[in-house]
Design a protein around this motif. Structure first.
Motif, PDB file in Angstrom:
ATOM      1  N   THR A  90       5.189  -7.807  13.686  1.00 37.00           N
ATOM      2  CA  THR A  90       6.391  -7.026  13.390  1.00 37.00           C
ATOM      3  C   THR A  90       7.334  -7.719  12.409  1.00 37.00           C
ATOM      4  OG1 THR A  90       7.397  -7.923  15.417  1.00 37.00           O
ATOM      5  CG2 THR A  90       6.361  -5.747  15.570  1.00 37.00           C
ATOM      6  N   ASP A  91       7.186  -9.035  12.258  1.00 34.95           N
ATOM      7  CA  ASP A  91       8.035  -9.759  11.302  1.00 34.95           C
ATOM      8  C   ASP A  91       7.362  -9.931   9.946  1.00 34.95           C
ATOM      9  OD1 ASP A  91       6.072 -11.467  12.259  1.00 34.95           O
ATOM     10  OD2 ASP A  91       7.362 -13.246  12.259  1.00 34.95           O
ATOM     11  N   ARG A  92       6.161  -9.299   9.782  1.00 34.87           N
ATOM     12  CA  ARG A  92       5.416  -9.447   8.516  1.00 34.87           C
ATOM     13  C   ARG A  92       4.866  -8.137   7.970  1.00 34.87           C
ATOM     14  NH1 ARG A  92       0.736 -12.876   9.595  1.00 34.87           N
ATOM     15  NH2 ARG A  92       0.372 -12.594   7.360  1.00 34.87           N
ATOM     16  N   VAL A  93       4.917  -7.074   8.746  1.00 36.43           N
ATOM     17  CA  VAL A  93       4.448  -5.765   8.292  1.00 36.43           C
ATOM     18  C   VAL A  93       5.599  -4.777   8.445  1.00 36.43           C
ATOM     19  CG1 VAL A  93       2.810  -3.881   8.633  1.00 36.43           C
ATOM     20  CG2 VAL A  93       2.063  -6.257   8.958  1.00 36.43           C
ATOM     21  N   THR A 121      -0.487   9.427  11.498  1.00 31.44           N
ATOM     22  CA  THR A 121      -1.067   8.206  12.071  1.00 31.44           C
ATOM     23  C   THR A 121      -0.124   7.005  11.980  1.00 31.44           C
ATOM     24  OG1 THR A 121      -2.150   7.594   9.978  1.00 31.44           O
ATOM     25  CG2 THR A 121      -3.411   8.980  11.510  1.00 31.44           C
ATOM     26  N   ARG A 122       1.093   7.227  11.554  1.00 33.21           N
ATOM     27  CA  ARG A 122       2.021   6.099  11.413  1.00 33.21           C
ATOM     28  C   ARG A 122       2.294   5.414  12.753  1.00 33.21           C
ATOM     29  NH1 ARG A 122       7.964   5.776   8.405  1.00 33.21           N
ATOM     30  NH2 ARG A 122       8.731   3.989   9.584  1.00 33.21           N
ATOM     31  N   GLN A 166       0.865  -1.190   0.000  1.00 33.24           N
ATOM     32  CA  GLN A 166       0.000   0.000   0.000  1.00 33.24           C
ATOM     33  C   GLN A 166       0.891   1.226   0.000  1.00 33.24           C
ATOM     34  OE1 GLN A 166      -3.740   0.317   1.854  1.00 33.24           O
ATOM     35  NE2 GLN A 166      -3.448   2.400   2.620  1.00 33.24           N
ATOM     36  N   VAL A 167       0.613   2.142  -0.936  1.00 34.28           N
ATOM     37  CA  VAL A 167       1.341   3.409  -1.019  1.00 34.28           C
ATOM     38  C   VAL A 167       0.364   4.528  -0.672  1.00 34.28           C
ATOM     39  CG1 VAL A 167       2.667   4.962  -2.482  1.00 34.28           C
ATOM     40  CG2 VAL A 167       2.834   2.492  -2.839  1.00 34.28           C
ATOM     41  N   SER A 168       0.544   5.162   0.472  1.00 31.43           N
ATOM     42  CA  SER A 168      -0.328   6.266   0.872  1.00 31.43           C
ATOM     43  C   SER A 168       0.238   6.937   2.113  1.00 31.43           C
ATOM     44  CB  SER A 168      -1.753   5.770   1.170  1.00 31.43           C
ATOM     45  OG  SER A 168      -1.756   4.881   2.259  1.00 31.43           O
ATOM     46  N   ALA A 169      -0.065   8.221   2.259  1.00 39.37           N
ATOM     47  CA  ALA A 169       0.337   8.938   3.460  1.00 39.37           C
ATOM     48  C   ALA A 169      -0.394   8.352   4.665  1.00 39.37           C
ATOM     49  CB  ALA A 169       0.004  10.418   3.313  1.00 39.37           C
ATOM     50  N   PHE A 170       0.184   8.516   5.834  1.00 38.65           N
ATOM     51  CA  PHE A 170      -0.469   8.088   7.070  1.00 38.65           C
ATOM     52  C   PHE A 170      -1.253   9.271   7.625  1.00 38.65           C
ATOM     53  CE2 PHE A 170       2.617   4.799   6.525  1.00 38.65           C
ATOM     54  CZ  PHE A 170       2.080   3.681   7.161  1.00 38.65           C
ATOM     55  N   GLU A 185       1.955   1.506  13.773  1.00 41.51           N
ATOM     56  CA  GLU A 185       3.083   0.725  14.280  1.00 41.51           C
ATOM     57  C   GLU A 185       2.712   0.038  15.590  1.00 41.51           C
ATOM     58  OE1 GLU A 185       6.882   3.223  12.460  1.00 41.51           O
ATOM     59  OE2 GLU A 185       6.046   3.790  14.410  1.00 41.51           O
ATOM     60  N   LEU A 186       1.951   0.736  16.425  1.00 41.48           N
ATOM     61  CA  LEU A 186       1.501   0.152  17.695  1.00 41.48           C
ATOM     62  C   LEU A 186       0.559  -1.021  17.439  1.00 41.48           C
ATOM     63  CD1 LEU A 186       1.390   0.249  20.782  1.00 41.48           C
ATOM     64  CD2 LEU A 186      -0.470   1.919  20.600  1.00 41.48           C
ATOM     65  N   LEU A 187      -0.350  -0.875  16.470  1.00 40.15           N
ATOM     66  CA  LEU A 187      -1.274  -1.952  16.129  1.00 40.15           C
ATOM     67  C   LEU A 187      -0.516  -3.177  15.626  1.00 40.15           C
ATOM     68  CD1 LEU A 187      -4.155  -3.023  15.717  1.00 40.15           C
ATOM     69  CD2 LEU A 187      -4.148  -1.912  13.459  1.00 40.15           C
ATOM     70  N   VAL A 188       0.495  -2.964  14.809  1.00 41.36           N
ATOM     71  CA  VAL A 188       1.322  -4.066  14.303  1.00 41.36           C
ATOM     72  C   VAL A 188       1.964  -4.815  15.468  1.00 41.36           C
ATOM     73  CG1 VAL A 188       3.457  -4.599  13.056  1.00 41.36           C
ATOM     74  CG2 VAL A 188       1.754  -3.090  12.031  1.00 41.36           C
ATOM     75  N   SER A 189       2.449  -4.071  16.450  1.00 42.42           N
ATOM     76  CA  SER A 189       3.070  -4.683  17.620  1.00 42.42           C
ATOM     77  C   SER A 189       2.047  -5.465  18.436  1.00 42.42           C
ATOM     78  CB  SER A 189       3.722  -3.604  18.489  1.00 42.42           C
ATOM     79  OG  SER A 189       4.310  -4.158  19.647  1.00 42.42           O
TER      80      SER A 189
END
Length: 367
Positions: free
Chosen positions: A250-253, A236-237, A202-206, A241-245
């Motif tokens: 973290t090893d896939r996103v 919103t980056r 996905q290419v887009s601003a956060f 990042e917090l949601l990924v954690s």
């Protein structure tokens, strides 16, 4: 005829990338065009434009933070620049407001054009803004809408100015995307990516407008060999990042930040996605459809019209449906190839050369 483009910054975003791609083409066509940004902060897009040496690049604030674009002193700083140009073509708020006020202070010397990039914004949703909006819009000679959908929204919002409306679809450099070479060694993108991994991009601003969170949630429902690349930056980056954690992804996103090799990335990945709450006319969606990869997008204003009949749409915010759509492409070669063909054909409608020609005619009519 001297034209000055005015925009908040050249950070990550479709409108910003559009100016980077088109200014060299206007210059090549003999149009004397320069650009002014309210804030710089060493963004890659503006550095790339400076390196081309094709135009003058004016910056009102070199450092600080994004909030500096809202400083009313920008009105005074804009005044001397407007005196030097015949036409100022403005993009985004608050540049939209500040340019009008600055031009009034110099006696309306510069003719103004404004491009509306989105189907909605906070001001159009608040009735108490409408009186101010009417005053601001009244000072633009032309109001450019990047889609018929946005045209219709503003026809209802400010019908008094419809005689100044014009629709010019945004375009992308199709040649640059289709001629780009894939990145053969996936570890060059991110060191722990495996050759056997399926890549989603996905290419887009956060920004609050975007919806990377739904795509991140979809990743939790997909096999472990499916990897997500998120290109862009913004407010919103950190939330993403917090949601990924929290989801142990973290090893896939992977967050790649701003990149200047988008065509190469598009040609490398397996599926391109744009999860968003609304769009104006998304350049990322057109680039995705032109990439030779299947494209999936939220079924929302600004995306549904472009993608319908070519790529695949999913319900906004529905991570389960999005995961299912991605899995279908990764497991069905016939569906994959058929979708790619439809996307490629649809993208032909949005060649950047066509857009540039239409804008030049607009400038001549206003001048």
């Amino acid at each position: 005829m001297k034209i000055l483009l005015i925009i908040n910054s050249l950070g990550t975003g479709g409108a910003e990338k559009l100016l980077l791609d088109t200014i060299p083409l206007y210059r090549k066509s003999g149009i004397e065009m320069d650009i002014l940004v309210l804030w710089n902060n060493n963004h890659q897009f503006i550095n790339a434009l400076k390196s081309l040496g094709c135009c003058k690049v004016f910056v009102l604030k070199e450092s600080g933070n994004y909030k500096d674009i809202y400083n009313p002193l920008n009105i005074l700083k804009l005044m001397p620049y407007l005196r030097r140009y015949d036409i100022a073509h403005v993009h985004l708020f608050p540049a939209q407001y500040y340019t009008v006020f600055a031009n009034l202070l110099i006696g309306g010397k510069c003719k103004l054009i404004f491009t509306e990039h989105n189907t909605t914004n906070r001001r159009i949703q608040k009735n108490y803004f409408k009186a101010v909006e009417k005053i601001v819009y009244s000072h633009y000679k032309r109001l450019v809408f990047i889609s018929d959908e946005i045209y219709g929204i503003y026809r209802n919002y400010i019908p008094k100015f419809e005689s100044r409306f014009v629709t010019i679809n945004n375009g992308v450099n199709l040649d640059a995307i289709r001629s780009a070479m894939p990145i053969h060694n996936k570890t060059e993108i991110y060191p722990i990516i495996k050759k056997s991994d399926s890549l989603i991009l996905q290419v887009s601003a956060f920004r609050p407008q975007k919806d990377q969170k739904t795509l991140i949630k979809a990743m939790a429902l997909l096999p472990k060999n499916v990897v997500l690349l998120l290109v862009g930056d913004g407010e919103t980056r950190k939330e993403c990042e917090l949601l990924v954690s929290e989801l142990s992804l973290t090893d896939r996103v992977f967050f790649l930040g701003q990149r200047m090799d988008i065509p190469q990335l598009l040609r490398t990945v397996d599926v391109v996605v744009l999860s968003s709450k609304y769009e104006g006319m998304s350049l990322s969606s057109i680039e995705g459809m032109a990439s030779g990869k299947p494209f999936i997008a939220s079924n929302v204003p600004g995306l549904s019209d472009i993608v319908d009949g070519a790529g695949v749409l999913f319900e906004c915010g529905n991570s389960e449906e999005l995961a299912s759509r991605i899995q279908e492409f990764l497991g069905n070669e016939t569906l994959y190839e058929d979708t790619v063909k439809r996307c490629m054909i649809k993208s032909e409608q949005y060649d950047i050369k066509k857009m540039v020609t239409q804008h030049i005619e607009l400038y001549k009519s206003v001048y």
